[in-house]
Design a protein around this motif. Structure first.
Motif, short mmCIF file in Angstrom:
data_model
loop_
_atom_site.label_atom_id
_atom_site.label_comp_id
_atom_site.label_asym_id
_atom_site.label_seq_id
_atom_site.Cartn_x
_atom_site.Cartn_y
_atom_site.Cartn_z
N SER A 104 87.81 -76.18 29.84
CA SER A 104 86.84 -76.63 30.84
C SER A 104 86.88 -78.15 30.90
CB SER A 104 85.43 -76.15 30.46
OG SER A 104 85.00 -76.78 29.26
N TRP A 105 86.20 -78.71 31.90
CA TRP A 105 86.18 -80.17 32.02
C TRP A 105 85.52 -80.79 30.79
CZ3 TRP A 105 82.49 -84.02 32.11
CH2 TRP A 105 82.92 -85.27 32.58
N THR A 112 91.77 -81.84 32.00
CA THR A 112 91.61 -81.23 33.32
C THR A 112 92.05 -82.18 34.43
OG1 THR A 112 89.81 -79.77 32.64
CG2 THR A 112 89.93 -80.33 34.98
N ASP A 327 86.68 -64.84 36.41
CA ASP A 327 85.46 -65.50 35.95
C ASP A 327 84.68 -64.59 34.99
OD1 ASP A 327 83.19 -66.95 35.55
OD2 ASP A 327 82.56 -67.01 37.64
N ASP A 335 79.63 -75.46 31.77
CA ASP A 335 80.35 -76.71 32.02
C ASP A 335 79.49 -77.65 32.84
OD1 ASP A 335 82.46 -78.43 31.75
OD2 ASP A 335 83.74 -77.47 33.25
N ASP A 344 87.67 -75.43 37.15
CA ASP A 344 87.39 -74.92 35.81
C ASP A 344 88.59 -74.04 35.46
OD1 ASP A 344 86.12 -74.32 33.49
OD2 ASP A 344 84.31 -73.52 34.41
N ARG A 346 89.87 -72.46 33.10
CA ARG A 346 89.86 -71.20 32.36
C ARG A 346 89.79 -70.01 33.30
NH1 ARG A 346 84.14 -69.68 31.38
NH2 ARG A 346 82.83 -71.31 32.27
#
Length: 500
Positions: A104-105, A112, A327, A335, A344, A346
């Motif tokens: 994630s960020w 990212t 998701d 996040d 995002d 992932r």
């Protein structure tokens, strides 16, 4: 190991690798070992006490290196290239040194955002339409996957999810479990094995449609397959087109397949794992005509570009298709909230964790620059054309089909059995390495310019090995025809035309 020991170990390892690359021509491309050689020589259990790094490097040289197939050797002409460069090695070292998991960020902002930047850079260099890039105003964007295999599977799973959602939205009485067994994927019978594997992993029937005489999947063939399956109550869902097939590097016409898929609302994915890197050179972009009609495209930067494995660049027209499919929320994965267009990642891939792979791509793009990357591609295509001229100058051989990119397929006029014998004998001697393919049901040997180190002299060396082996197979037909002109005299326009 403390910081000082790390410096010493690291410097010794860098020196070892630099020496390895500089002297790689002194080693046979294939190892002289038998199965089990390492299993029988290393201890059965891990060491109980710490060992010295000097001993590890010694064992690396004495135990590991004898069992290495030298993919970066200029005499390695098998499969397709696997990228390598000093720039990428340093990028990989930086990635391992930071050791971040950028799912994630918030887990590592630079991980990212550098991926966003480098995927925009690379997409622009390749001529990918802007709607596939993060810098567009739409939902498109790029992501680094581990391999083209992963990208094909990601596309299949997203296409499955999108199709199911669409059908249930149109008819809420439909059941998801009834829809999924009816979904069908399509590709050419020239596809890579990983494409078939995606069908197995994604639990979707994969139809291998017959390619034309030049190894291309045509639009009319695909349209007919759609009609046949619909008549049986099946649902076309996913198509994988090839820009550079594994066997002969043929290019499917996207301008034919795209309209068929768009009309049927079927996801079209493009596997351009090897040959896609050539689109850095504008003169080859005609081969991806119709790219604006596809839903996703994947190009392995770790194949023909000098980026080490793994770094597979995938672009999608609508990133929300991936997010909706993958998701899965947990409170510990919350996040940062922002109005900026930051993915995002992932939700764009199969695993949760992800390495900082963009560092390798970033260092290569900066150290090489677009100009040197184009030169790398053009030089390798020139070398392939040079090899084809050498083969054609010997009347015991046939080159077919026409050379494509860095690949030349050839066979002996004497037939499949003697061509296979030639390849077997060359492999046994371990001086050069090639693998077989088929073209129009004939056995051919595939010769690929793989290593970034390959020069004209290396092609001459490989050809000499091939020719010498043929002289042994045909002792009464030893070839003495004069050599062709130097590669420097090959006209650039001719090279371009023969690569189409």
């Amino acid at each position: 190991m403390d910081a000082q020991q790390f410096r010493e170990f690291g410097k010794a390892a860098v020196d070892l690798l630099a020496d390895y690359v500089e002297n790689i021509r002194d080693t046979d491309v294939l190892p002289s070992v038998e199965p089990g050689f390492l299993l029988n020589s290393l201890p059965e259990d891990a060491p109980e006490q710490p060992e010295q790094w000097q001993d590890i490097l010694k064992d690396f040289s004495q135990a590991i290196m004898p069992g290495i197939t030298h993919w970066q050797s200029p005499r390695f002409h098998a499969f397709y290239p696997t990228g390598a460069s000093y720039a990428s090695m340093v990028g990989g070292l930086l990635c391992d040194g930071l050791s971040v998991i950028g799912f994630s960020w918030m887990s590592s902002p630079a991980c990212t955002e550098l991926e966003v930047v480098t995927m925009n850079w690379l997409g622009k260099l390749l001529g990918i339409p802007e709607e596939f890039l993060h810098c567009s105003s739409g939902p498109g964007g790029g992501v680094i996957q581990g391999s083209a295999s992963e990208a094909t599977l990601v596309g299949l799973l997203a296409a499955k999810d999108k199709t199911v959602r669409k059908l249930i939205k149109n008819n809420p009485n439909l059941d998801e479990d009834e829809i999924k067994p009816k979904l069908v994927a399509y590709t050419s019978d020239q596809c890579n094995s990983s494409v078939e594997k995606a069908g197995l992993l994604g639990s979707m029937k994969m139809r291998l449609l017959k390619a034309d005489g030049e190894g291309r999947l045509r639009g009319e063939t695909l349209k007919q397959a759609f009609e046949e399956d619909r008549a049986q109550g099946l649902i076309p869902c996913y198509v994988i087109a090839n820009l550079g097939t594994t066997g002969t590097c043929a290019f499917d016409p996207l301008y034919e397949l795209g309209p068929v898929c768009n009309e049927a609302d079927v996801w079209l994915h493009v596997d351009a794992a090897y040959a896609g890197a050539a689109f850095i050179c504008p003169e080859y972009r005609h081969l991806m005509r119709g790219i604006e009609l596809v839903d996703s495209i994947d190009i392995n930067a770790h194949k023909w570009m000098p980026v080490t494995f793994d770094c597979s660049a995938m672009w999608v027209k609508d990133g929300y298709d991936l997010v909706r499919a993958f998701d899965v929320q947990r409170i510990y994965l919350d996040d940062v909230k922002t109005d900026n267009k930051i993915p995002d990642y992932r939700h764009w891939q199969i695993p949760l964790g992800r390495r900082f792979r963009a560092l390798k791509l970033w260092t290569v793009l900066r150290i090489y620059g677009a100009e040197r990357l184009r030169k790398h591609i053009r030089d390798q295509i020139s070398l392939a054309q040079y090899f084809a001229k050498l083969v054609r100058a010997d009347d015991r051989f046939i080159v077919e089909p026409e050379p494509s990119m860095g690949l030349v397929c050839f066979r002996l006029k004497g037939g499949d059995i003697i061509t296979r014998k030639l390849l077997d004998q060359l492999t046994d001697k371990k001086k050069v390495f090639m693998v077989a393919g088929t073209y129009k049901e004939r056995y051919v040997i595939r010769f690929v310019i793989c290593s970034r180190l390959t020069q004209k002299e290396d092609v001459d060396y490989s050809w000499k090995q091939i020719k010498s082996e043929v002289d042994l197979l045909y002792p009464d037909k030893i070839h003495t025809k004069a050599q062709i002109p130097a590669i420097d005299q090959i006209v650039a326009r001719e090279i371009c035309e023969k690569s189409k």
